[in-house]
Design a protein around this motif. Structure first.
Motif: not given
Length: 138
Positions: A4-19, A53-57
């Motif tokens: 599941v993709m979860v939005g955080k902060g300045a529009g960057s997206l994070r992955k979170r595992m949903k079992p 931020e670009l590098h982190i993305t």
């Protein structure tokens, strides 16, 4: 396992595992990924330059791609093992059935042989009786 993709902060997206329902929380792969996501979320709270931020993305994109690859490999591995398991079960059942048929045939042969032996034994017994008692009217 669903990602599941979860939005955080300045529009960057994070992955979170949903079992999935059948997956257990004790899964070592799940725990490792959950730790990475937790670290990402903690580190995302620290502000920085646009270049950082670009590098982190970019790194997060690599994590997402790698996570997707691992997920696909897990699913294909599960499918492969399921197919192998099914083939193994079918083959083992077939071997069992063939062996049971073989032994059933042996039992039939033994019964036929026994019946034949009993018939021969009765004939021999009658012949012995006739030979020992010749004065019986025939």
């Amino acid at each position: 396992m669903e990602l599941v993709m979860v939005g955080k902060g300045a529009g960057s997206l994070r992955k979170r595992m949903k079992p999935d329902v059948e997956e257990k929380e004790e899964d070592p792969g799940h725990n490792a990924i959950a730790e990475i996501v937790e670290k990402e979320e903690t580190e995302a709270n620290v502000g920085g330059s646009e270049e950082m931020e670009l590098h982190i993305t970019h790194i997060l994109d690599k994590i997402e791609s790698f996570t997707q690859l691992v997920s696909e490999l897990l699913e294909s591995g599960k499918t492969m093992f399921k197919e192998l398991s099914d083939e193994f079960e079918e083959r083992l059942i077939m071997i069992h059935k063939e062996q049971m048929e073989k032994w059933q045939n042996e039992i039939k042969e033994i019964r036929l042989l026994d019946a034949s032996n009993e018939e021969v034994n009765a004939t021999l017994h009658n012949a012995r009786y006739l030979l020992q008692n010749p004065h019986v009217d025939s």
